[in-house]
Design a protein around this motif. Structure first.
Motif, PDB file in Angstrom:
ATOM      1  N   THR A 178      13.001   1.263  -3.481  1.00  0.00           N
ATOM      2  CA  THR A 178      11.675   1.411  -4.091  1.00  0.00           C
ATOM      3  C   THR A 178      10.456   1.218  -3.101  1.00  0.00           C
ATOM      4  O   THR A 178      10.999   0.873  -1.837  1.00  0.00           O
ATOM      5  CB  THR A 178      11.290   0.427  -5.196  1.00  0.00           C
ATOM      6  OG1 THR A 178      11.206  -0.886  -4.474  1.00  0.00           O
ATOM      7  CG2 THR A 178      12.568   0.209  -5.980  1.00  0.00           C
ATOM      8  N   ALA A 179       9.402   1.537  -3.556  1.00  0.00           N
ATOM      9  CA  ALA A 179       8.253   1.421  -2.720  1.00  0.00           C
ATOM     10  C   ALA A 179       8.051   0.110  -2.149  1.00  0.00           C
ATOM     11  O   ALA A 179       7.241  -0.057  -1.063  1.00  0.00           O
ATOM     12  CB  ALA A 179       6.976   1.629  -3.404  1.00  0.00           C
TER      13      ALA A 179
ATOM     14  N   LEU B  72      13.874  11.622   6.011  1.00  0.00           N
ATOM     15  CA  LEU B  72      12.877  12.082   5.069  1.00  0.00           C
ATOM     16  C   LEU B  72      13.056  11.860   3.621  1.00  0.00           C
ATOM     17  O   LEU B  72      12.189  11.617   2.918  1.00  0.00           O
ATOM     18  CB  LEU B  72      13.160  13.783   5.227  1.00  0.00           C
ATOM     19  CG  LEU B  72      12.590  14.133   6.683  1.00  0.00           C
ATOM     20  CD1 LEU B  72      12.930  15.424   6.803  1.00  0.00           C
ATOM     21  CD2 LEU B  72      10.865  14.128   6.599  1.00  0.00           C
ATOM     22  N   ALA B  73      14.428  11.908   3.210  1.00  0.00           N
ATOM     23  CA  ALA B  73      14.577  11.527   1.675  1.00  0.00           C
ATOM     24  C   ALA B  73      14.199   9.902   1.283  1.00  0.00           C
ATOM     25  O   ALA B  73      13.625   9.645   0.402  1.00  0.00           O
ATOM     26  CB  ALA B  73      16.054  11.654   1.435  1.00  0.00           C
ATOM     27  N   LEU B  74      14.548   9.168   2.352  1.00  0.00           N
ATOM     28  CA  LEU B  74      14.032   7.699   2.121  1.00  0.00           C
ATOM     29  C   LEU B  74      12.348   7.561   2.089  1.00  0.00           C
ATOM     30  O   LEU B  74      12.053   6.645   1.547  1.00  0.00           O
ATOM     31  CB  LEU B  74      14.713   6.944   3.486  1.00  0.00           C
ATOM     32  CG  LEU B  74      16.398   6.385   3.242  1.00  0.00           C
ATOM     33  CD1 LEU B  74      16.598   5.960   4.846  1.00  0.00           C
ATOM     34  CD2 LEU B  74      16.273   5.428   2.223  1.00  0.00           C
ATOM     35  N   LEU B  75      11.655   8.240   2.990  1.00  0.00           N
ATOM     36  CA  LEU B  75      10.345   8.356   3.027  1.00  0.00           C
ATOM     37  C   LEU B  75       9.847   8.689   1.853  1.00  0.00           C
ATOM     38  O   LEU B  75       8.438   8.305   1.388  1.00  0.00           O
ATOM     39  CB  LEU B  75       9.893   8.996   4.124  1.00  0.00           C
ATOM     40  CG  LEU B  75       9.795   8.254   5.566  1.00  0.00           C
ATOM     41  CD1 LEU B  75       9.684   9.418   6.604  1.00  0.00           C
ATOM     42  CD2 LEU B  75       8.993   7.201   5.716  1.00  0.00           C
ATOM     43  N   GLU B  76      10.592   9.694   0.865  1.00  0.00           N
ATOM     44  CA  GLU B  76       9.971   9.597  -0.491  1.00  0.00           C
ATOM     45  C   GLU B  76       9.874   8.426  -1.537  1.00  0.00           C
ATOM     46  O   GLU B  76       8.762   8.666  -2.197  1.00  0.00           O
ATOM     47  CB  GLU B  76      11.026  10.829  -1.094  1.00  0.00           C
ATOM     48  CG  GLU B  76      10.944  12.033  -0.619  1.00  0.00           C
ATOM     49  CD  GLU B  76      11.877  13.128  -1.575  1.00  0.00           C
ATOM     50  OE1 GLU B  76      11.214  14.031  -2.098  1.00  0.00           O
ATOM     51  OE2 GLU B  76      12.854  12.681  -1.840  1.00  0.00           O
TER      52      GLU B  76
ATOM     53  N   ALA C 193      10.671   4.881  -0.221  1.00  0.00           N
ATOM     54  CA  ALA C 193      10.528   3.533   0.568  1.00  0.00           C
ATOM     55  C   ALA C 193       8.797   3.374   0.915  1.00  0.00           C
ATOM     56  O   ALA C 193       8.279   4.300   1.285  1.00  0.00           O
ATOM     57  CB  ALA C 193      11.586   3.396   1.632  1.00  0.00           C
ATOM     58  N   GLY C 194       8.687   2.099   1.236  1.00  0.00           N
ATOM     59  CA  GLY C 194       7.482   1.542   1.549  1.00  0.00           C
ATOM     60  C   GLY C 194       7.546   1.784   3.066  1.00  0.00           C
ATOM     61  O   GLY C 194       6.425   2.122   3.779  1.00  0.00           O
ATOM     62  N   ARG C 195       8.457   1.466   3.918  1.00  0.00           N
ATOM     63  CA  ARG C 195       8.452   1.712   5.240  1.00  0.00           C
ATOM     64  C   ARG C 195      10.028   2.203   5.790  1.00  0.00           C
ATOM     65  O   ARG C 195      10.823   1.523   5.149  1.00  0.00           O
ATOM     66  CB  ARG C 195       7.831   0.523   6.075  1.00  0.00           C
ATOM     67  CG  ARG C 195       8.207   0.321   7.459  1.00  0.00           C
ATOM     68  CD  ARG C 195       7.495  -0.942   8.074  1.00  0.00           C
ATOM     69  NE  ARG C 195       8.152  -1.233   9.402  1.00  0.00           N
ATOM     70  CZ  ARG C 195       7.568  -0.724  10.519  1.00  0.00           C
ATOM     71  NH1 ARG C 195       6.515   0.103  10.548  1.00  0.00           N
ATOM     72  NH2 ARG C 195       8.008  -1.126  11.614  1.00  0.00           N
ATOM     73  N   VAL C 196      10.243   2.856   6.575  1.00  0.00           N
ATOM     74  CA  VAL C 196      11.687   3.064   7.373  1.00  0.00           C
ATOM     75  C   VAL C 196      11.466   2.823   8.598  1.00  0.00           C
ATOM     76  O   VAL C 196      10.689   3.456   9.445  1.00  0.00           O
ATOM     77  CB  VAL C 196      11.998   4.334   6.801  1.00  0.00           C
ATOM     78  CG1 VAL C 196      13.405   4.852   7.522  1.00  0.00           C
ATOM     79  CG2 VAL C 196      12.142   4.707   5.430  1.00  0.00           C
ATOM     80  N   VAL C 197      12.504   2.204   9.245  1.00  0.00           N
ATOM     81  CA  VAL C 197      12.856   1.908  10.645  1.00  0.00           C
ATOM     82  C   VAL C 197      13.845   2.372  10.853  1.00  0.00           C
ATOM     83  O   VAL C 197      15.058   2.154  10.331  1.00  0.00           O
ATOM     84  CB  VAL C 197      12.581   0.321  10.847  1.00  0.00           C
ATOM     85  CG1 VAL C 197      12.755   0.169  12.592  1.00  0.00           C
ATOM     86  CG2 VAL C 197      11.218  -0.297  10.608  1.00  0.00           C
TER      87      VAL C 197
END
Length: 299
Positions: free
Chosen positions: A52-53, A69-73, A75-79
């Protein structure tokens, strides 16, 4: 006028091949490089992960950025941790091009996930990844050890590995990965993935494994001591535990004493034991070691 708040544009087969051609990329089996080319598959992975966000997600092996890219739709942050310098250097531009409104929530780390010692920024809460199949289990266990803040995750691995990770005692595929994963989390199979969603298509089937962090067993033994027992128990699958643990314990008699003290038949095999059983054996061996050392000193 275009919508500047549009979500990320995911990568399809044409985009993946265009990026690969631009980078003169030849996927290597050594690094387990099979890139997902189907947007529906990466959306499914993200949906199954429950991200979630509120989540800070760590991704291992982002490659060209399909899952990123799908995670960035959502998630609050992606490392993203990427070992390939060419891929890592291209990824920020791909995010800027396909997800300009989400670029500030993304960071790439050039590192080997097996050796990375820290993840920058807020503590990650979820791990979602298409793991390199040749090192999937060591990477997963390393990240679970390194990042106690991780609450849950979903990883794509070779189907046989997925079965092993999620197996319970008594299963034919139950083994070292099953027990060590169970130390950290409740693990379950979360579906299958076809070969045709990858480029190049792998020669093996793929599976999804979901896990939810739980407290490790309460024990006076260390994790290293417990895992040493696990490794020894499965090193000789045809042997009973008394024989399999003889070297670790110092003698067959010491192994028998530790097993009987843990309430386990010395002739049982590792495949029949749950993680809590291995914990009790490790406690028995650890308690016996100082006593044996004391006897030797007095002799």
């Amino acid at each position: 006028m275009s919508d500047t708040s549009a979500g990320p544009r995911l990568l399809g087969p044409a985009e993946v091949r265009r990026l690969a051609a631009e980078l003169d990329l030849r996927p290597t089996k050594q690094r387990g490089q099979n890139f997902v080319i189907d947007p529906n598959t990466v959306r499914r992975i993200v949906r199954e992960s429950g991200v979630t966000a509120d989540d800070v997600v760590v991704e291992i092996g982002p490659g060209l950025g399909s899952l990123t890219l799908a995670l960035l739709e959502v998630a609050g942050r992606v490392v993203a941790i990427e070992v390939d310098a060419v891929l890592a250097s291209r990824l920020p531009a791909t995010i800027a091009e396909h997800a300009p409104d989400h670029a500030d929530r993304f960071e790439v780390v050039l590192a080997d996930a097996l050796r990375v010692a820290a993840v920058p920024g807020p503590a990650p809460t979820a791990l979602v990844a298409n793991l390199p199949y040749n090192v999937s289990v060591p990477v997963l266990l390393h990240m679970l050890t390194l990042l106690p803040s991780l609450e849950r995750g979903l990883v794509m691995v070779q189907a046989e590995v997925a079965d092993r990770l999620a197996a319970g005692p008594g299963s034919k595929v139950y083994g070292v990965p099953s027990v060590k994963a169970a130390w950290f989390a409740d693990v379950r199979r979360a579906g299958a993935i076809g070969r045709n969603v990858f480029w190049p298509a792998p020669n093996v089937d793929s599976g999804l494994v979901a896990w939810t962090r739980r407290e490790p067993p309460a024990t006076t033994a260390t994790r290293a001591q417990v895992f040493a027992v696990v490794d020894a128990a499965f090193a000789h699958r045809r042997k009973g535990l008394r024989g399999a643990l003889r070297e670790l314990a110092g003698s067959a008699e010491a192994a028998t004493a530790a097993l009987e003290g843990a309430g386990i038949d010395p002739l049982a095999r590792g495949e029949s034991l749950a993680v809590d059983d291995f914990v009790r054996i490790a406690e028995g061996l650890a308690a016996a070691a100082p006593a044996a050392a004391s006897r030797e000193a007095d002799a």
